[in-house]
Scaffold this motif. Structure first.
Motif: not given
Length: 144
Positions: A35-43
């Motif tokens: 998992v990774g990306g903008a959604w993971a950063d945001q979460l």
């Protein structure tokens, strides 16, 4: 209003070892992902998240444990080793068929007994071990 508990998450240093540890308790590997990306950063409130995860399911299907290892960003802290009565330290407890057998199997995965195996009347035997990344794992054998 809550409809159910979905899962408990545990960050570990060695994902393969953690999967093996929880496998010894009878949990089944449900799936793995990166998992990774903008959604993971945001979460997570972190930047540049990339993590490997493994979802483990209890044999009866009523509970799941998400194991994760972060590739990035690096963790700033060491694994917990605080005593059982420290506020905020999670404990995961599992019912096992035979506590002594489960304890023997988990010791082969570096589990360390916390305190001693204790018996509460003729109801159950119970102990805590430190599992992956210092996680406190309760083992309960029901005697009735």
């Amino acid at each position: 209003m809550t409809t159910r508990m979905d899962h408990v998450g545990v960050v570990v240093e060695d994902l393969r070892a953690a999967v093996a540890f929880f496998g010894e308790l009878g949990l089944e590997l449900e799936g793995e992902a990166v998992v990774g990306g903008a959604w993971a950063d945001q979460l997570l409130g972190l930047d540049g998240v990339e993590a490997d995860i493994a979802m483990m399911r209890t044999p009866d299907g009523s509970g799941r444990v998400e194991l994760s290892t972060f590739r990035t960003p690096p963790s700033p802290a060491a694994p917990p080793s605080a005593p059982v009565n420290t506020p905020g330290i999670p404990r995961l407890t599992f019912v096992v068929d035979a506590l002594d057998g489960a304890l023997d199997r988990l010791r082969r995965h570096r589990a360390e007994l916390v305190g001693e195996v204790a018996q509460y009347e003729d109801v159950y035997r119970y102990c805590y071990v430190r599992g992956p990344a210092g996680t406190l794992i309760g083992l309960v054998e029901e005697l009735r």
